[in-house]
Scaffold this motif. Structure first.
Motif, PDB file in Angstrom:
ATOM      1  N   UNK A  88      13.984 -26.549  37.636  1.00 34.18           N
ATOM      2  CA  UNK A  88      15.082 -26.520  37.517  1.00 34.18           C
ATOM      3  C   UNK A  88      15.469 -25.813  36.127  1.00 34.18           C
ATOM      4  N   UNK A  89      16.902 -25.986  35.762  1.00 32.65           N
ATOM      5  CA  UNK A  89      17.691 -25.195  34.647  1.00 32.65           C
ATOM      6  C   UNK A  89      18.667 -26.064  34.102  1.00 32.65           C
ATOM      7  N   UNK A  90      18.882 -26.180  32.793  1.00 26.77           N
ATOM      8  CA  UNK A  90      19.825 -26.728  32.212  1.00 26.77           C
ATOM      9  C   UNK A  90      20.789 -25.705  31.274  1.00 26.77           C
ATOM     10  N   UNK A  91      21.779 -25.847  31.572  1.00 27.16           N
ATOM     11  CA  UNK A  91      22.627 -24.839  30.612  1.00 27.16           C
ATOM     12  C   UNK A  91      23.814 -25.723  29.906  1.00 27.16           C
ATOM     13  N   UNK A  92      24.465 -25.140  28.846  1.00 28.94           N
ATOM     14  CA  UNK A  92      25.738 -25.727  28.237  1.00 28.94           C
ATOM     15  C   UNK A  92      26.741 -24.820  28.389  1.00 28.94           C
ATOM     16  N   UNK A  93      27.779 -24.904  28.815  1.00 31.25           N
ATOM     17  CA  UNK A  93      29.044 -24.321  28.935  1.00 31.25           C
ATOM     18  C   UNK A  93      30.187 -25.033  28.524  1.00 31.25           C
ATOM     19  N   UNK A  94      31.162 -24.043  28.159  1.00 28.86           N
ATOM     20  CA  UNK A  94      32.450 -24.781  27.710  1.00 28.86           C
ATOM     21  C   UNK A  94      33.553 -24.076  28.639  1.00 28.86           C
ATOM     22  N   UNK A  95      34.246 -24.889  29.512  1.00 32.14           N
ATOM     23  CA  UNK A  95      35.431 -24.490  30.191  1.00 32.14           C
ATOM     24  C   UNK A  95      36.530 -24.587  29.284  1.00 32.14           C
ATOM     25  N   UNK A  96      37.868 -24.038  29.890  1.00 34.93           N
ATOM     26  CA  UNK A  96      38.825 -24.422  29.090  1.00 34.93           C
ATOM     27  C   UNK A  96      39.908 -25.098  29.850  1.00 34.93           C
ATOM     28  N   UNK A  97      40.379 -26.297  28.943  1.00 37.22           N
ATOM     29  CA  UNK A  97      41.126 -27.410  29.402  1.00 37.22           C
ATOM     30  C   UNK A  97      42.667 -27.082  29.237  1.00 37.22           C
ATOM     31  N   UNK A  98      43.517 -28.014  29.502  1.00 28.75           N
ATOM     32  CA  UNK A  98      44.969 -27.607  28.960  1.00 28.75           C
ATOM     33  C   UNK A  98      44.918 -27.986  27.432  1.00 28.75           C
ATOM     34  N   UNK A  99      44.385 -28.781  27.013  1.00 26.53           N
ATOM     35  CA  UNK A  99      44.370 -29.031  25.491  1.00 26.53           C
ATOM     36  C   UNK A  99      43.278 -28.599  24.677  1.00 26.53           C
ATOM     37  N   UNK A 100      42.100 -28.600  25.236  1.00 25.71           N
ATOM     38  CA  UNK A 100      40.633 -28.257  24.711  1.00 25.71           C
ATOM     39  C   UNK A 100      39.773 -27.862  25.265  1.00 25.71           C
ATOM     40  N   UNK A 101      38.868 -27.429  24.893  1.00 20.55           N
ATOM     41  CA  UNK A 101      37.410 -27.159  25.656  1.00 20.55           C
ATOM     42  C   UNK A 101      36.824 -28.156  26.418  1.00 20.55           C
ATOM     43  N   UNK A 102      36.146 -27.838  27.241  1.00 18.76           N
ATOM     44  CA  UNK A 102      35.591 -28.852  28.239  1.00 18.76           C
ATOM     45  C   UNK A 102      34.192 -28.532  28.181  1.00 18.76           C
ATOM     46  N   UNK A 103      33.302 -29.115  27.148  1.00 25.22           N
ATOM     47  CA  UNK A 103      31.878 -29.051  26.999  1.00 25.22           C
ATOM     48  C   UNK A 103      31.116 -29.618  28.123  1.00 25.22           C
ATOM     49  N   UNK A 104      30.288 -28.826  28.853  1.00 21.11           N
ATOM     50  CA  UNK A 104      29.468 -29.478  30.003  1.00 21.11           C
ATOM     51  C   UNK A 104      28.097 -29.025  29.934  1.00 21.11           C
ATOM     52  N   UNK A 105      27.282 -29.804  30.139  1.00 24.42           N
ATOM     53  CA  UNK A 105      25.874 -29.761  30.708  1.00 24.42           C
ATOM     54  C   UNK A 105      25.795 -29.694  31.871  1.00 24.42           C
ATOM     55  N   UNK A 106      25.174 -28.594  32.547  1.00 22.44           N
ATOM     56  CA  UNK A 106      25.131 -28.474  34.049  1.00 22.44           C
ATOM     57  C   UNK A 106      23.644 -28.177  34.364  1.00 22.44           C
ATOM     58  N   UNK A 107      23.028 -29.035  35.157  1.00 18.67           N
ATOM     59  CA  UNK A 107      21.508 -29.086  35.741  1.00 18.67           C
ATOM     60  C   UNK A 107      21.588 -28.412  37.043  1.00 18.67           C
ATOM     61  N   UNK A 163      29.494 -19.814  26.852  1.00 18.37           N
ATOM     62  CA  UNK A 163      28.066 -20.074  27.310  1.00 18.37           C
ATOM     63  C   UNK A 163      27.093 -20.129  26.197  1.00 18.37           C
ATOM     64  N   UNK A 164      26.561 -21.064  26.070  1.00 16.74           N
ATOM     65  CA  UNK A 164      25.327 -21.122  24.712  1.00 16.74           C
ATOM     66  C   UNK A 164      24.478 -20.236  25.242  1.00 16.74           C
ATOM     67  N   UNK A 165      24.017 -19.491  24.382  1.00 14.87           N
ATOM     68  CA  UNK A 165      22.792 -18.253  24.667  1.00 14.87           C
ATOM     69  C   UNK A 165      21.430 -18.978  24.795  1.00 14.87           C
ATOM     70  N   UNK A 166      21.310 -20.358  24.709  1.00 14.37           N
ATOM     71  CA  UNK A 166      20.167 -21.038  25.158  1.00 14.37           C
ATOM     72  C   UNK A 166      20.253 -21.902  26.234  1.00 14.37           C
ATOM     73  N   UNK A 167      19.285 -21.845  27.223  1.00 16.78           N
ATOM     74  CA  UNK A 167      19.205 -22.625  28.473  1.00 16.78           C
ATOM     75  C   UNK A 167      17.851 -23.062  28.496  1.00 16.78           C
ATOM     76  N   UNK A 168      17.754 -23.964  29.174  1.00 21.08           N
ATOM     77  CA  UNK A 168      16.382 -24.627  29.383  1.00 21.08           C
ATOM     78  C   UNK A 168      15.749 -24.626  30.873  1.00 21.08           C
TER      79      UNK A 168
END
Length: 192
Positions: A97-116, A81-86
């Motif tokens: 609202x809020x916006x946060x950047x997180x990275x999940x774990x996929x099969x081959x790579x990270x899954x970079x997500x912006x979640x509102x 989880x990025x330590x900066x959110x909006x």
């Protein structure tokens, strides 16, 4: 002999001046590139935030906790989880609202997500940035991620069991779900 020493000293002085000027120019160039890249990154983040909240007027940068000050990312529930959110504000300065950047774990790579999220932590939109997943590529389509919109957690299954219909992307989808759950978890208690 004295003339040669004097000429050598002048030559050495000129060489030192040229070397100092060269080093100074390289430093200025490096600083300029760094400043430009920081501005470009800030603009990119602003554009992503604006894509998630087109009606927003302000995006106020916040960090989760003082204990993590200076830390760019932290782990929570196996999610990066990025330590900066909006905090997203309307034209009147009200929190919408809020916006946060997180990275999940996929099969081959990270899954970079912006979640509102709305101000009540209802999922507004999930945006998956590019991933190196092979079979999970269909999840990069914003239509696939609409199953999260307007829900709290967990997201409901669609009538045609959309979750099970994407063969080969189960690990990718589970990584997205875990990332969204992590985002909700840290936002609900502001990362404590």
């Amino acid at each position: 002999m004295k003339i040669n020493l004097k000429m050598n000293a002048i030559t050495a002085g000129k060489f030192a001046l040229v070397a100092f000027t060269g080093i100074l120019l390289v430093c200025i160039a490096q600083i300029s590139v760094y400043v430009f890249s920081q501005k470009r990154e800030a603009h990119k983040v602003y554009e992503l935030n604006k894509q998630l909240f087109p009606e927003a007027e302000n995006f106020v940068s916040c960090t989760f906790t003082e204990q993590r000050k200076g830390v760019e990312y932290f782990e929570a529930n196996n999610v990066k989880i990025k330590n900066e959110y909006f905090e997203v504000q309307d034209s009147g300065g009200l929190l919408i609202g809020y916006v946060i950047f997180v990275c999940g774990n996929g099969f081959f790579s990270e899954l970079p997500l912006y979640v509102a999220f709305s101000d009540t932590l209802q999922i507004r939109k999930v945006l998956l940035l590019s991933t190196k997943e092979i079979k999970g590529k269909r999840w990069e389509d914003s239509e696939m991620l609409k199953i999260f919109e307007g829900t709290t957690f967990p997201p409901p299954k669609s009538e045609n069991e959309l979750f099970d219909s994407v063969s080969g992307a189960t690990i990718t989808f589970n990584g997205i779900v875990e990332a969204v759950k992590g985002a909700i978890s840290v936002l609900s208690d502001k990362g404590k």
